[in-house]
Structures are given as structure tokens and as C-alpha cells.
Design a protein around this motif. Structure first.
Motif, PDB file in Angstrom:
ATOM      1  N   ALA A  75       0.827  -1.208   0.000  1.00 38.61           N
ATOM      2  CA  ALA A  75       0.000   0.000   0.000  1.00 38.61           C
ATOM      3  C   ALA A  75       0.864   1.262   0.000  1.00 38.61           C
ATOM      4  O   ALA A  75       0.564   2.227  -0.710  1.00 38.61           O
ATOM      5  N   PHE A  76       1.932   1.258   0.785  1.00 38.93           N
ATOM      6  CA  PHE A  76       2.823   2.426   0.805  1.00 38.93           C
ATOM      7  C   PHE A  76       3.526   2.616  -0.533  1.00 38.93           C
ATOM      8  O   PHE A  76       3.731   3.741  -0.985  1.00 38.93           O
ATOM      9  N   ILE A  77       3.896   1.516  -1.181  1.00 38.42           N
ATOM     10  CA  ILE A  77       4.527   1.610  -2.508  1.00 38.42           C
ATOM     11  C   ILE A  77       3.503   2.014  -3.555  1.00 38.42           C
ATOM     12  O   ILE A  77       3.706   2.958  -4.312  1.00 38.42           O
ATOM     13  N   GLY A  78       2.402   1.287  -3.615  1.00 40.58           N
ATOM     14  CA  GLY A  78       1.366   1.574  -4.610  1.00 40.58           C
ATOM     15  C   GLY A  78       0.763   2.953  -4.457  1.00 40.58           C
ATOM     16  O   GLY A  78       0.360   3.582  -5.439  1.00 40.58           O
ATOM     17  N   GLY A  79       0.716   3.434  -3.213  1.00 34.27           N
ATOM     18  CA  GLY A  79       0.156   4.760  -2.951  1.00 34.27           C
ATOM     19  C   GLY A  79       0.960   5.888  -3.571  1.00 34.27           C
ATOM     20  O   GLY A  79       0.453   7.000  -3.742  1.00 34.27           O
ATOM     21  N   LEU A  80       2.195   5.615  -3.930  1.00 38.98           N
ATOM     22  CA  LEU A  80       3.008   6.644  -4.593  1.00 38.98           C
ATOM     23  C   LEU A  80       2.501   6.941  -6.000  1.00 38.98           C
ATOM     24  O   LEU A  80       2.751   8.019  -6.532  1.00 38.98           O
ATOM     25  N   MET A  81       1.780   5.998  -6.594  1.00 37.38           N
ATOM     26  CA  MET A  81       1.192   6.222  -7.909  1.00 37.38           C
ATOM     27  C   MET A  81      -0.334   6.388  -7.824  1.00 37.38           C
ATOM     28  O   MET A  81      -0.923   7.152  -8.567  1.00 37.38           O
ATOM     29  N   HIS A  82      -0.934   5.654  -6.909  1.00 35.75           N
ATOM     30  CA  HIS A  82      -2.400   5.645  -6.769  1.00 35.75           C
ATOM     31  C   HIS A  82      -2.780   5.889  -5.306  1.00 35.75           C
ATOM     32  O   HIS A  82      -3.257   4.981  -4.620  1.00 35.75           O
ATOM     33  N   PRO A  83      -2.582   7.115  -4.807  1.00 38.64           N
ATOM     34  CA  PRO A  83      -2.803   7.351  -3.375  1.00 38.64           C
ATOM     35  C   PRO A  83      -4.254   7.164  -2.925  1.00 38.64           C
ATOM     36  O   PRO A  83      -4.490   6.598  -1.856  1.00 38.64           O
ATOM     37  N   ILE A  84      -5.204   7.602  -3.716  1.00 36.01           N
ATOM     38  CA  ILE A  84      -6.606   7.482  -3.296  1.00 36.01           C
ATOM     39  C   ILE A  84      -7.050   6.024  -3.316  1.00 36.01           C
ATOM     40  O   ILE A  84      -7.732   5.555  -2.398  1.00 36.01           O
ATOM     41  N   THR A  85      -6.641   5.287  -4.330  1.00 36.81           N
ATOM     42  CA  THR A  85      -6.986   3.863  -4.406  1.00 36.81           C
ATOM     43  C   THR A  85      -6.400   3.114  -3.213  1.00 36.81           C
ATOM     44  O   THR A  85      -7.098   2.332  -2.553  1.00 36.81           O
ATOM     45  N   CYS A  86      -5.132   3.347  -2.926  1.00 35.52           N
ATOM     46  CA  CYS A  86      -4.490   2.647  -1.809  1.00 35.52           C
ATOM     47  C   CYS A  86      -5.046   3.102  -0.463  1.00 35.52           C
ATOM     48  O   CYS A  86      -5.151   2.296   0.467  1.00 35.52           O
ATOM     49  N   ALA A  87      -5.422   4.361  -0.358  1.00 36.32           N
ATOM     50  CA  ALA A  87      -6.061   4.831   0.877  1.00 36.32           C
ATOM     51  C   ALA A  87      -7.394   4.111   1.077  1.00 36.32           C
ATOM     52  O   ALA A  87      -7.721   3.682   2.188  1.00 36.32           O
ATOM     53  N   GLY A  88      -8.138   3.967  -0.004  1.00 35.51           N
ATOM     54  CA  GLY A  88      -9.393   3.205   0.064  1.00 35.51           C
ATOM     55  C   GLY A  88      -9.140   1.766   0.453  1.00 35.51           C
ATOM     56  O   GLY A  88      -9.904   1.166   1.224  1.00 35.51           O
ATOM     57  N   CYS A  89      -8.055   1.198  -0.059  1.00 34.46           N
ATOM     58  CA  CYS A  89      -7.679  -0.170   0.301  1.00 34.46           C
ATOM     59  C   CYS A  89      -7.440  -0.288   1.803  1.00 34.46           C
ATOM     60  O   CYS A  89      -7.788  -1.310   2.410  1.00 34.46           O
TER      61      CYS A  89
END
Length: 150
Positions: free
Chosen positions: A81-95
Motif C-alpha cells: 500500500a505504501f509503494i502503490g500509494g506513490l502512484m495511486h494514493p486514493i486507491t491505496c487509501a481506500g484499500c
């Protein structure tokens, strides 16, 4: 080649929902285990109740197992989530929200002794946490590939 990492504006939501919220969820679920220890008289240092020794061992163990499930994927979830959030922060925050809700519902199902133990964790929404983990994993993979490609 040196790659630079840019932190997006909405990344604070990732920290909040994938860093802070899982800690709060863990504390809440741990509180349920503490209440179950008192209710079913399972004293420390026993992690689980012993069938034949503790009168309601299964009941306590289902609560404890519901809490222990959090630890099985928490570090993996946070990392992707911390890695993916660098490109997709809202999606990973929702995750992060879905992951924590899924862990809570997993415990709610698993600790419900009216449900069959084999399917109890699935009955109340427990699989949501795996959906969140897999979504964050896709986001992290996507970002990692983008760094490789430059």
C-alpha cells in the motif's frame, strides 16, 4: 540512472488509512481478545485456550484466531500500500479502509459460534481484506514497473 520518487499530494491519506488505521484496528480487536480472556477465563501466558482444560476453549480460540489473522498479512499489506500509494494514493487509501473493515468483519464472523467454523470468517465480509491486499499489490506492481521502465 538515478530515479527520484515524488510523493503525491494525497499521500497523507495513505499514511492515515494504511499506517494509522490498521494500528487502531489491531488495538480494537485486541480489546475483544482481552474481554474474551475475562469471559472465558483464559489466563496469561496462554495464547490459546486448551480444549479439555478450559471449559469454553473453542469460543475463546475463535476470538483469538480472529485477532491473529491481522498479523498474517499486515506487513505485506502496508508495504504494497505504501509503494502503490506513490502512484495511486486514493486507491491505496481506500484499500486501507477496506482492509481494516475486512479484518474487523473476519473476526466478527469467526468469533460467531452460531456459524460453522469452516465458513464463519467468510459469512460476514472477512474476504474484503484480501481484496484490498490484492488491489494494493496491483498498484505497487504497477508503480514498481514504472520505476524500472524509467
Amino acid at each position: 540512472m538515478v530515479a527520484s520518487i515524488e510523493i503525491p499530494n494525497n499521500y497523507g491519506y495513505v499514511f492515515l488509512t494504511c499506517g494509522v488505521l490498521p494500528a487502531v484496528t489491531n488495538i480494537v480487536l485486541g480489546g475483544k481478545v482481552m474481554a474474551a480472556r475475562k469471559k472465558y477465563n483464559v489466563q496469561y501466558p496462554n495464547l490459546y485456550a486448551t480444549p479439555g482444560y478450559h471449559k469454553e476453549a473453542d469460543e475463546f480460540n475463535r476470538v483469538q484466531r480472529g485477532h491473529q489473522k491481522v498479523y498474517e498479512h499486515l506487513s505485506d499489506f502496508r508495504a504494497v500500500a505504501f509503494i502503490g500509494g506513490l502512484m495511486h494514493p486514493i486507491t491505496c487509501a481506500g484499500c486501507g479502509v477496506v482492509y481494516c473493515l475486512g479484518n474487523y468483519l473476519y473476526m466478527a464472523g469467526y468469533s460467531d459460534t452460531k456459524l460453522d467454523v469452516k465458513l464463519a470468517r467468510m459469512k460476514k465480509g472477512g474476504p474484503m481484506n484480501m481484496l484490498a491486499l490484492l488491489t494494493a499489490l496491483v498498484c505497487a506492481t504497477k508503480y514498481s514497473i514504472s520505476l524500472i521502465k524509467g
